[in-house]
Structures are given as structure tokens and as C-alpha cells.
Design a protein around this motif. Structure first.
Motif, PDB file in Angstrom:
ATOM      1  N   ASN A  17       5.362  27.809  61.859  1.00 14.91           N
ATOM      2  CA  ASN A  17       5.699  27.521  63.111  1.00 14.91           C
ATOM      3  C   ASN A  17       5.017  28.087  64.231  1.00 14.91           C
ATOM      4  O   ASN A  17       5.496  28.242  65.515  1.00 14.91           O
ATOM      5  N   ARG A  18       3.744  28.755  64.103  1.00 14.06           N
ATOM      6  CA  ARG A  18       2.977  29.258  65.220  1.00 14.06           C
ATOM      7  C   ARG A  18       1.858  28.286  65.511  1.00 14.06           C
ATOM      8  O   ARG A  18       1.139  28.016  64.612  1.00 14.06           O
ATOM      9  N   ASP A  19       1.696  28.183  66.789  1.00 13.05           N
ATOM     10  CA  ASP A  19       0.546  27.296  67.153  1.00 13.05           C
ATOM     11  C   ASP A  19      -0.782  28.122  66.970  1.00 13.05           C
ATOM     12  O   ASP A  19      -1.062  29.061  67.175  1.00 13.05           O
ATOM     13  N   VAL A  20      -1.754  27.511  66.308  1.00 18.31           N
ATOM     14  CA  VAL A  20      -2.914  28.158  65.748  1.00 18.31           C
ATOM     15  C   VAL A  20      -4.221  27.096  66.032  1.00 18.31           C
ATOM     16  O   VAL A  20      -3.986  25.956  65.826  1.00 18.31           O
ATOM     17  N   GLU A  47       0.282  15.349  53.884  1.00 19.32           N
ATOM     18  CA  GLU A  47       1.277  15.901  52.909  1.00 19.32           C
ATOM     19  C   GLU A  47       2.518  16.406  53.541  1.00 19.32           C
ATOM     20  O   GLU A  47       3.371  17.092  52.915  1.00 19.32           O
ATOM     21  N   GLY A  48       2.630  16.816  55.146  1.00 20.85           N
ATOM     22  CA  GLY A  48       3.655  17.705  55.633  1.00 20.85           C
ATOM     23  C   GLY A  48       3.508  19.098  55.759  1.00 20.85           C
ATOM     24  O   GLY A  48       4.562  19.576  55.930  1.00 20.85           O
ATOM     25  N   ALA A  49       2.269  19.498  55.295  1.00 20.79           N
ATOM     26  CA  ALA A  49       2.401  20.827  55.449  1.00 20.79           C
ATOM     27  C   ALA A  49       2.111  21.587  56.802  1.00 20.79           C
ATOM     28  O   ALA A  49       2.418  22.617  57.016  1.00 20.79           O
ATOM     29  N   VAL A  50       1.301  20.745  57.534  1.00 17.28           N
ATOM     30  CA  VAL A  50       0.890  21.030  58.870  1.00 17.28           C
ATOM     31  C   VAL A  50       1.337  20.037  59.671  1.00 17.28           C
ATOM     32  O   VAL A  50       1.310  18.793  59.610  1.00 17.28           O
ATOM     33  N   ASP A  51       1.352  20.376  61.245  1.00 13.95           N
ATOM     34  CA  ASP A  51       1.524  19.453  62.414  1.00 13.95           C
ATOM     35  C   ASP A  51       0.430  19.555  63.222  1.00 13.95           C
ATOM     36  O   ASP A  51       0.452  20.546  63.952  1.00 13.95           O
ATOM     37  N   ILE A  52      -0.491  18.674  63.131  1.00 14.54           N
ATOM     38  CA  ILE A  52      -1.704  18.814  64.194  1.00 14.54           C
ATOM     39  C   ILE A  52      -1.484  18.597  65.636  1.00 14.54           C
ATOM     40  O   ILE A  52      -0.729  17.559  65.972  1.00 14.54           O
ATOM     41  N   PHE A  74      -3.043  23.373  65.391  1.00 14.45           N
ATOM     42  CA  PHE A  74      -2.215  22.975  64.524  1.00 14.45           C
ATOM     43  C   PHE A  74      -0.747  23.862  64.270  1.00 14.45           C
ATOM     44  O   PHE A  74      -0.946  25.112  64.817  1.00 14.45           O
ATOM     45  N   MET A  75       0.165  23.665  63.811  1.00 12.90           N
ATOM     46  CA  MET A  75       1.176  24.492  63.319  1.00 12.90           C
ATOM     47  C   MET A  75       1.501  24.305  61.786  1.00 12.90           C
ATOM     48  O   MET A  75       1.521  23.384  61.317  1.00 12.90           O
ATOM     49  N   ARG A  76       1.805  25.307  61.096  1.00 19.14           N
ATOM     50  CA  ARG A  76       1.974  25.307  59.771  1.00 19.14           C
ATOM     51  C   ARG A  76       3.440  25.129  59.562  1.00 19.14           C
ATOM     52  O   ARG A  76       4.173  25.940  60.218  1.00 19.14           O
ATOM     53  N   LEU A  77       3.741  24.255  58.763  1.00 23.28           N
ATOM     54  CA  LEU A  77       5.429  23.834  58.616  1.00 23.28           C
ATOM     55  C   LEU A  77       6.017  24.628  57.550  1.00 23.28           C
ATOM     56  O   LEU A  77       5.137  24.803  56.407  1.00 23.28           O
ATOM     57  N   GLY A  78       7.351  24.875  57.464  1.00 21.47           N
ATOM     58  CA  GLY A  78       8.003  25.716  56.455  1.00 21.47           C
ATOM     59  C   GLY A  78       8.521  24.797  55.525  1.00 21.47           C
ATOM     60  O   GLY A  78       8.435  23.442  55.054  1.00 21.47           O
TER      61      GLY A  78
END
Length: 78
Positions: A17-20, A47-52, A74-78
Motif C-alpha cells: 500500500n505504498r505509492d511507488v 491479477e490483483g497484485a498491484v493497483d496502477i 503503482f501500489m502493491r496490494l496485500g
């Protein structure tokens, strides 16, 4: 594109959940290699692993006629 160990390894280092923002320069990759990384991140969004959050393209086109990605946020989702 199938799983890319480089992208998957880099992604595991990103806190949840960190903006990268990744660019070819920030990852130390060529433009072509970065384009492959960005394509994998796009697949991971499906696949739902990240949110661009944002994509940035330059005016140069790839051999396939598409504008090359030069940054992906993007953000990496948990």
C-alpha cells in the motif's frame, strides 16, 4: 508474458500500500528492459497484485508501433 523473476523480486521489496514510481533510470534498466518490466506490472494489475495509479509514455514508438512506457506509478496490494 509469463512470470518475470526480476519484476517479481523487485515487487516483493515494495512495501504494501505504498505509492511507488518506477522508471528505467530508477531501476537501472535499458528502455527496452523497462518496457518489459512495465508490461509485467500491467499483468499483475489484472491479477490483483498491484493497483496502477499512473502510466507515462514518451513520443517514441516501439517496434510494435506502441508508444514506449517511460514511467509507471503503482501500489502493491496485500
Amino acid at each position: 508474458m509469463k512470470d518475470d523473476p526480476l519484476v517479481d523480486q523487485l515487487l516483493l521489496q515494495v512495501p504494501l500500500n505504498r505509492d511507488v514510481r518506477w522508471t528505467a533510470e530508477s531501476l537501472g534498466l535499458s528502455e527496452r528492459s523497462f518496457d518489459e518490466v512495465a508490461q509485467r506490472v500491467l499483468e499483475l494489475e489484472d491479477e490483483g497484485a498491484v493497483d496502477i495509479i499512473n502510466l507515462s509514455r514518451d513520443s517514441a514508438k516501439t517496434s510494435k508501433g506502441k508508444r514506449r512506457l517511460n514511467a509507471i506509478r503503482f501500489m502493491r496490494l496485500g
